[in-house]
Design an enzyme around this catalytic site. Structure first.
Site, PDB file in Angstrom:
ATOM      1  N   HIS A 134       0.831  -1.207   0.000  1.00 56.38           N
ATOM      2  CA  HIS A 134       0.000   0.000   0.000  1.00 56.38           C
ATOM      3  C   HIS A 134       0.869   1.261   0.000  1.00 56.38           C
ATOM      4  O   HIS A 134       0.721   2.137  -0.864  1.00 56.38           O
ATOM      5  CB  HIS A 134      -0.930  -0.025   1.218  1.00 56.38           C
ATOM      6  N   GLU A 135       1.778   1.344   0.963  1.00 60.93           N
ATOM      7  CA  GLU A 135       2.631   2.543   1.049  1.00 60.93           C
ATOM      8  C   GLU A 135       3.542   2.623  -0.172  1.00 60.93           C
ATOM      9  O   GLU A 135       3.846   3.723  -0.667  1.00 60.93           O
ATOM     10  CB  GLU A 135       3.436   2.546   2.343  1.00 60.93           C
TER      11      GLU A 135
HETATM   12 ZN    ZN Z   1      -3.245   5.164   1.698  1.00 58.93          ZN
END
Ligand code: ZN
Length: 499
Positions: A261-262
């Site tokens: 995600h990051e």
């Molecule tokens: Zn996010």
């Protein structure tokens, strides 16, 4: 001469960006390596840098330069620079220094109160601070101005162009389609996911995350990964975009999908045209568009069947005790299990939006005065029961779980759902242009997808708006249809249910 004025403006903005980036380095350090005793000193340092940046940016001379450049700039990026800077300048100068200072103090106090309230499951301790944040947010919205609803003035900070009425209508439509899907999935046989809760060596989890980031195209010469309590990504320049992650020793998805995600956020920032560096254009164009990038890599790639055809052998080999006897298909089904749950950040792809919708309703009611801060727990629990069939036993697992309101971020939550909808629209457009993405993922080839995102989304930074990007890539505006079609197909297959 316009060129002299433009150079003058760019030099001033570069100085402001340097101050902001320096503050961001201190914030990154605060979340990763700073010793706890430094908190007070760090607060002073940050306040100094941010005040300097605010003063330099809102200086009359910046406004005069913008006025002098109106309509005189030719280049696409330079025109965007004047337009975006004008927007930021007008927002920044509408807020009095007094209001900015009162907001900053209220947020600092609310944050500490929220931490304690959450730890002790004591909402009453947070309620007066939440009320103060709401009152100041109302004052802020009134100062910024809006056409129809107060909420619009705050939402504009995070998702320029979007309005409360559009979000409300989109959420109503989405909910009507989503509730029967969630019900149908709840009645089907859930995949077994017990093996995800076994011990997973943290060091190996960490290295695996680095390997996947590298395969996606994250550039470690212009970035790094560190540990933090709450994963985030941050950029100090196009050439320095960092990510953090958190590893859970007894649950595989936390570290792995958090890293993806990051990483998705960071790929966006690393892909911005270097010519935009040290200008206000050098960041994501909206929080929704930013979230579209993180969710695209996390879910549309990282939770897809072809991705795991490529990734599973290495993952199984890294964790033989946990996964030795687990087939690839069983693993894929487990990481896609749908189950109504209490905590937003742990929610699956399908039920996630219901968490966002209830927050949107509550903050809308707080802002229009129809809900008092003290009544938030009751409103929260009623909505949880209605949407997800669950009632939290504590407020810590309910209305105190998120940090956003304590940070004064009211109007932020909808961007999570808007971004998820955008992610599927963009992914469909990439598939249309690139052909067999599935085959590429099965071979661990992510370069074509990243290249497409760079060309159509990343490189523009804030020079193109979210709606311009969607229009150019998909030929239309934001649309929930593609996301719903994706969910029906993917989860219909996993659950052997007709959705
Ligand atoms: Zn996010």
């Amino acid at each position: 001469m316009p060129t002299d004025r433009l150079t003058d403006l760019k030099n001033r903005l570069a100085l402001v960006q340097d101050l902001r980036a320096s503050a961001a380095v201190l914030e990154w350090d605060q979340e990763t390596y700073m010793p706890p005793g430094a908190a007070e000193a760090r607060a002073h340092q940050l306040a100094t840098l941010k005040t300097l940046a605010h003063r330099r940016f809102t200086d009359e001379s910046v406004g005069a330069l913008l006025d002098g450049l109106d309509g005189l700039v030719e280049d696409e990026f330079d025109r965007a620079l004047v337009r975006v800077t004008r927007r930021d300048f007008e927002r920044a100068t509408k807020l009095s220094a007094d209001l900015v200072a009162r907001l900053a103090r209220a947020k600092a106090r609310a944050l500490e109160a929220w931490k304690r309230a959450r730890q002790n499951d004591d909402f009453a301790h947070f309620a007066p601070h939440l009320r103060e944040i709401v009152d100041l947010s109302i004052e802020q919205a009134e100062a910024l101005g809006y056409e129809r609803r107060r909420y619009d003035a705050l939402l504009d900070e995070y998702e320029p162009e979007a309005t409360w009425a559009e979000v409300d209508a989109a959420f109503r439509d989405l909910r009507a389609e989503l509730v029967p899907i969630v019900q149908a999935l709840a009645e089907a046989d859930p995949p077994d996911d017990a093996f995800l809760h076994r011990p997973y060596d943290p060091e190996r989890q960490w290295n695996l995350g680095l390997d996947v980031l590298r395969a996606f195209g994250y550039d470690f010469a212009r970035g790094r990964q560190d540990r933090s309590a709450h994963p985030f990504s941050t950029a100090f320049s196009v050439d320095d975009v960092r990510v953090t992650t958190r590893i859970a020793p007894d649950f595989f998805p936390t570290g792995f999908f958090g890293t993806l995600h990051e990483g998705g956020h960071a790929l966006y920032e690393q892909g911005i045209d270097p010519a935009l560096d040290r200008t206000p254009l050098a960041s994501g164009t909206s929080l929704g568009m930013h979230e579209s990038q993180s969710r695209l890599w996390e879910n549309l790639v990282g939770r897809s069947r072809p991705f795991w055809r490529w990734a599973y052998p290495a993952v199984q080999e890294a964790f033989p005790d946990a996964l030795g006897g687990v087939a690839e298909e069983a693993f894929y089904r487990a990481i896609n299990r749908v189950q109504p749950s209490l905590i937003r950040v742990e929610a699956d792809e399908v039920t996630y939006h219901l968490h966002v919708m209830l927050r949107f309703e509550i903050e809308s009611a707080l802002l229009d005065g129809s809900l008092d801060a003290a009544d938030v727990p009751a409103a929260w629990n009623a909505a949880m029961e209605e949407y997800l069939g669950l009632t939290p036993e504590t407020d810590a697992d309910g209305c105190l779980q998120d940090i956003h309101w304590a940070l004064g971020a009211i109007g932020y939550f909808p961007t999570y759902t808007l971004g998820t909808l955008m992610s599927v629209q963009l992914f469909d457009a990439a598939k249309r242009d690139l052909g067999d993405l599935n085959g590429q993922f099965e071979r661990g080839e992510f370069g074509p997808l990243l290249g497409w995102l760079r060309a159509h989304v990343h490189r523009f930074g804030r020079a193109r708006s979210a709606s311009e990007i969607l229009e150019e890539t998909t030929g239309g505006p934001l649309d929930a249809g593609p996301w719903l079609a994706y969910v029906r197909e993917k989860f219909g297959a996993i659950y052997e249910a007709s959705l």
